[in-house]
Design a protein around this motif. Structure first.
Motif, short mmCIF file in Angstrom:
data_model
loop_
_atom_site.label_atom_id
_atom_site.label_comp_id
_atom_site.label_asym_id
_atom_site.label_seq_id
_atom_site.Cartn_x
_atom_site.Cartn_y
_atom_site.Cartn_z
N VAL A 274 0.85 -1.21 0.00
CA VAL A 274 0.00 0.00 0.00
C VAL A 274 0.88 1.26 0.00
O VAL A 274 0.68 2.18 -0.80
N GLN A 275 1.89 1.28 0.88
CA GLN A 275 2.74 2.47 0.99
C GLN A 275 3.49 2.76 -0.32
O GLN A 275 3.49 3.88 -0.81
N PHE A 276 4.11 1.72 -0.88
CA PHE A 276 4.90 1.95 -2.11
C PHE A 276 3.99 2.29 -3.29
O PHE A 276 4.36 3.09 -4.15
N ALA A 277 2.79 1.71 -3.32
CA ALA A 277 1.85 2.04 -4.41
C ALA A 277 1.41 3.50 -4.29
O ALA A 277 1.32 4.21 -5.29
N LEU A 278 1.14 3.95 -3.05
CA LEU A 278 0.71 5.35 -2.86
C LEU A 278 1.79 6.33 -3.29
O LEU A 278 1.49 7.42 -3.75
N GLU A 279 3.06 5.91 -3.15
CA GLU A 279 4.17 6.82 -3.50
C GLU A 279 4.46 6.85 -5.00
O GLU A 279 5.25 7.67 -5.45
N ARG A 280 3.85 5.94 -5.75
CA ARG A 280 4.17 5.88 -7.18
C ARG A 280 3.40 6.94 -7.96
O ARG A 280 2.17 7.05 -7.85
#
Ligand code: UTP
Length: 296
Positions: A274-280
């Motif tokens: 979730v975190q890495f997807a939000l940062e993309r």
């Protein structure tokens, strides 16, 4: 510190990747957990990119049975590259090439999963007589400055083994190796280690500083590992060896800046995703909107 000492560089990073990944069954029955993707990148690639960004020139991956797909991932894929090129998919081609250009990668097998300490010992000949980094691939770290780079900066100063730590509150501390330590006057993030306690009861934890999967170790650890008896689970434990190393050398803890996710654990893996997807940039905005409309 002498002139020659201050010139020692961390050139090599060891990735123990021979564990069985039982916490992630059934996915890990046939697929190495190091190859599970967070968003679209296998978790081990995050660690390899971190090591390369920190200046490591040689990556040493300790693998085992069923892990050859890790080698394929970092190798050139002629068929894929040819097909992407002929279809004019230049962005994807660059992405594929970037992976096989991630520097020099050597592989060594750990024939039996006899513990993290044993996996590190397998890399002895490839590391030789120099300090080196150890990165546990399932610990994926989100940081502005790569965690290993932060640690190398500390190493340049202390020239001793360094264990990355994070503060863990409450009963969760019992899942970690915990430092008994004293902050240094120069930098409160850097702590001199007095002792290490493996998985303490919350009441008897010597601090809230839990060891996570990034280490810089001096080569003496290999001699110490050779002499360290098998510990918990009948495995050769790296923490036992580091505790023994304290008899000979100083060891430091370093509270890194950033957030670590245990992607070898199902909940940690979901949080990292979730975190890495939000940062993309390409996925984040749409994914955020989708999350917002969930009936939570
Ligand atoms: P873990 O304990 O997290 O990995 O070890 P595991 O044993 O694969 O996972 P679970 O607990 O069964 O789910 C930390 C790291 O050390 C490696 C693992 O691959 C992982 O990257 N390791 C562990 C080895 O390389 N060899 C071993 O004998 C044990």
């Amino acid at each position: 510190m002498s002139e020659t000492m201050s010139k020692i560089k961390i050139r090599k990073a060891v990735f123990p990747a021979a564990g069985l990944g039982t916490r992630f069954l059934p996915a890990t029955k046939a697929i190495p957990k190091e190859m599970l993707p967070v968003v679209d990148k296998p978790i081990i690639q995050y660690g390899v990119e971190e090591a390369v960004a920190a200046g490591c020139e040689q990556i040493i991956i300790v693998t085992g049975r069923g892990k050859t797909v890790i080698e394929d991932h970092f190798d050139i894929s002629f068929e894929l590259e040819h097909q992407l090129e002929s279809r004019g998919k230049h962005d994807l081609l660059a992405l594929a090439r970037q992976i096989s250009n991630l520097g020099s990668i050597a592989y060594i097998r750990q024939k039996e999963a006899m513990g993290l300490g044993h996996a590190v010992l397998m890399a002895r000949d490839l590391v030789g007589d120099e300090p080196f980094a150890v990165i546990l691939p399932d610990d994926v770290i989100d940081a502005t400055r790569p965690c290993l780079q932060q640690m190398i900066e500390v190493f340049d100063d202390v020239q001793s083994s360094i264990l990355a730590t994070q503060v863990v509150e409450g009963p969760a501390i019992s899942a970690y190796g915990v430092l008994d330590c004293q902050p240094t006057a120069k930098n409160p993030r850097v702590m001199e280690v007095k002792n290490l306690v493996e998985k303490p009861k919350p009441a008897s934890a010597p601090s809230k500083n839990a060891i996570i999967g990034r280490y810089i170790l001096t080569p003496r650890i290999f001699d110490v590992l050779e002499k360290t008896p098998l510990g918990a689970g009948n495995e050769l434990q790296l923490t036992d060896a580091i505790r023994n190393l304290l008899q000979y050398e100083k060891v430091y803890g370093y509270r890194f800046e950033g957030k670590r996710y245990d992607a070898g654990d199902k909940l940690g893996f979901l949080q990292a995703t979730v975190q890495f997807a939000l940062e993309r940039g390409d996925l984040g905005p749409e994914f955020r909107n989708w999350l917002k409309q969930l009936p939570l």
